[in-house]
Design a protein around this motif. Structure first.
Motif, PDB file in Angstrom:
ATOM      1  N   ALA A  19       0.806  -1.213   0.000  1.00  0.00           N
ATOM      2  CA  ALA A  19       0.000   0.000   0.000  1.00  0.00           C
ATOM      3  C   ALA A  19       0.840   1.264   0.000  1.00  0.00           C
ATOM      4  O   ALA A  19       0.420   2.286  -0.525  1.00  0.00           O
ATOM      5  CB  ALA A  19      -0.912   0.011   1.229  1.00  0.00           C
ATOM      6  N   VAL A  20       2.041   1.188   0.582  1.00  0.00           N
ATOM      7  CA  VAL A  20       2.780   2.436   0.755  1.00  0.00           C
ATOM      8  C   VAL A  20       4.243   2.401   0.358  1.00  0.00           C
ATOM      9  O   VAL A  20       4.826   3.463   0.138  1.00  0.00           O
ATOM     10  CB  VAL A  20       2.703   2.920   2.224  1.00  0.00           C
ATOM     11  CG1 VAL A  20       1.322   3.400   2.549  1.00  0.00           C
ATOM     12  CG2 VAL A  20       3.135   1.843   3.184  1.00  0.00           C
ATOM     13  N   VAL A  21       4.866   1.259   0.238  1.00  0.00           N
ATOM     14  CA  VAL A  21       6.307   1.268   0.029  1.00  0.00           C
ATOM     15  C   VAL A  21       6.731   1.006  -1.395  1.00  0.00           C
ATOM     16  O   VAL A  21       7.901   1.148  -1.724  1.00  0.00           O
ATOM     17  CB  VAL A  21       7.015   0.228   0.937  1.00  0.00           C
ATOM     18  CG1 VAL A  21       6.699   0.490   2.376  1.00  0.00           C
ATOM     19  CG2 VAL A  21       6.664  -1.195   0.548  1.00  0.00           C
ATOM     20  N   LEU A  60      16.995  -6.528  10.029  1.00  0.00           N
ATOM     21  CA  LEU A  60      15.734  -5.797   9.885  1.00  0.00           C
ATOM     22  C   LEU A  60      15.920  -4.285   9.874  1.00  0.00           C
ATOM     23  O   LEU A  60      15.142  -3.568   9.241  1.00  0.00           O
ATOM     24  CB  LEU A  60      14.769  -6.198  11.004  1.00  0.00           C
ATOM     25  CG  LEU A  60      14.162  -7.591  10.908  1.00  0.00           C
ATOM     26  CD1 LEU A  60      13.227  -7.844  12.082  1.00  0.00           C
ATOM     27  CD2 LEU A  60      13.418  -7.781   9.588  1.00  0.00           C
ATOM     28  N   ASN A  61      16.956  -3.801  10.561  1.00  0.00           N
ATOM     29  CA  ASN A  61      17.164  -2.353  10.578  1.00  0.00           C
ATOM     30  C   ASN A  61      17.515  -1.824   9.192  1.00  0.00           C
ATOM     31  O   ASN A  61      17.110  -0.718   8.822  1.00  0.00           O
ATOM     32  CB  ASN A  61      18.268  -1.983  11.575  1.00  0.00           C
ATOM     33  CG  ASN A  61      17.804  -2.086  13.019  1.00  0.00           C
ATOM     34  OD1 ASN A  61      16.612  -1.992  13.301  1.00  0.00           O
ATOM     35  ND2 ASN A  61      18.740  -2.284  13.930  1.00  0.00           N
ATOM     36  N   ALA A  65      15.221   0.750   7.033  1.00  0.00           N
ATOM     37  CA  ALA A  65      15.725   1.974   6.417  1.00  0.00           C
ATOM     38  C   ALA A  65      15.325   2.037   4.946  1.00  0.00           C
ATOM     39  O   ALA A  65      14.983   3.106   4.420  1.00  0.00           O
ATOM     40  CB  ALA A  65      17.246   2.041   6.552  1.00  0.00           C
ATOM     41  N   LEU A  66      15.361   0.888   4.271  1.00  0.00           N
ATOM     42  CA  LEU A  66      14.953   0.826   2.874  1.00  0.00           C
ATOM     43  C   LEU A  66      13.474   1.172   2.729  1.00  0.00           C
ATOM     44  O   LEU A  66      13.079   1.923   1.834  1.00  0.00           O
ATOM     45  CB  LEU A  66      15.231  -0.570   2.311  1.00  0.00           C
ATOM     46  CG  LEU A  66      14.867  -0.801   0.840  1.00  0.00           C
ATOM     47  CD1 LEU A  66      15.713   0.089  -0.056  1.00  0.00           C
ATOM     48  CD2 LEU A  66      15.088  -2.272   0.480  1.00  0.00           C
ATOM     49  N   ASP A 110       7.334  -0.457  10.953  1.00  0.00           N
ATOM     50  CA  ASP A 110       7.769  -1.602  11.752  1.00  0.00           C
ATOM     51  C   ASP A 110       7.043  -2.875  11.343  1.00  0.00           C
ATOM     52  O   ASP A 110       7.647  -3.946  11.213  1.00  0.00           O
ATOM     53  CB  ASP A 110       7.529  -1.325  13.244  1.00  0.00           C
ATOM     54  CG  ASP A 110       8.425  -0.218  13.781  1.00  0.00           C
ATOM     55  OD1 ASP A 110       9.430   0.104  13.118  1.00  0.00           O
ATOM     56  OD2 ASP A 110       8.117   0.330  14.849  1.00  0.00           O
ATOM     57  N   THR A 111       5.738  -2.768  11.136  1.00  0.00           N
ATOM     58  CA  THR A 111       4.940  -3.932  10.772  1.00  0.00           C
ATOM     59  C   THR A 111       5.277  -4.423   9.375  1.00  0.00           C
ATOM     60  O   THR A 111       5.471  -5.616   9.139  1.00  0.00           O
ATOM     61  CB  THR A 111       3.440  -3.602  10.858  1.00  0.00           C
ATOM     62  OG1 THR A 111       3.122  -3.189  12.185  1.00  0.00           O
ATOM     63  CG2 THR A 111       2.601  -4.821  10.510  1.00  0.00           C
TER      64      THR A 111
END
Length: 219
Positions: A19-21, A60-61, A65-66, A110-111
């Motif tokens: 939906a957003v990335v 995951l960090n 960031a991506l 995060d999700t």
């Protein structure tokens, strides 16, 4: 939770991520249609993820960031935040409005980050037969996500043209209007917390029922 429910939850997380990335419109907004932008950028973003799932699962960090970078100039979180707050937006202070938009964005990042490394899919496809635009500054783009078990999840983006850029303002997953669902959750939280804006913002954690998404709805 049963195994099939776990897998469905992972699929749901991935669908929400779309939906957003995956839609970095930015300066290309005037040169491409929303459909073309979705089609091109789904491919571009997934090229960065495919084959590196194990790496990102352990880092995951970096993936976060991506995802965060991909969100820049994509989703209109001020607009979304105001929509989710609904009638409560009017009485919120400017600081509370801004803080909720930031919290809303961060919880989604995060999700979605975790969803990206767990979903197992066969195909992402933007439909060739798109609905026509009713207004010049509003558009919708429909696509489907095909899971490895053959189940198809329809996804429909709602976009608005703001300052010459197309931005995502809502998404419908399998017939479930997420913007409306989040708005109902905000309203419920306000009622449960005696309309304490700060308490609601501190505890904000959007949830979509697995069973609800599996069964779908009429949007």
């Amino acid at each position: 939770m049963k195994e099939n429910s776990v897998m469905l939850a992972r699929r749901v997380l991935f669908l929400l991520t779309l939906a957003v990335v995956l839609l970095p419109f930015a300066a290309q907004a005037q040169s491409k249609s929303p459909e073309a932008l979705v089609r091109d950028n789904v491919n571009d973003f997934m090229e960065q993820i495919n084959g590196r799932e194990d790496y990102y699962a352990n880092n995951l960090n970096e993936l976060k960031a991506l995802v965060n970078d991909s969100l820049n100039d994509v989703a209109d979180f001020r607009y979304i935040g105001a929509s989710v707050m609904g009638s409560y937006f009017r009485n919120a202070t400017p600081e509370q409005r801004s803080r909720f938009a930031d919290v809303f964005r961060q919880t989604l990042i995060d999700t979605y980050t975790r969803g990206l490394v767990t979903f197992d899919y066969d195909e992402l496809r933007v439909l060739t037969d798109q609905r026509g635009q009713r207004y010049e500054d509003q558009a919708s783009v429909d696509m489907e996500v095909v899971a490895t078990n053959g189940q198809i999840y329809p996804v429909s983006y709602s976009l608005r043209l703001s300052d010459g850029e197309w931005k995502v303002v809502n998404v419908i997953v399998n017939g479930i209007n997420l913007g409306l669902t989040f708005r109902n959750q905000f309203d419920q939280s306000m009622r449960e917390n005696n309309r304490d804006y700060d308490a609601v913002i501190r505890s904000w954690s959007p949830e979509i029922g697995v069973d609800e998404l599996e069964q779908g709805g009429n949007a």
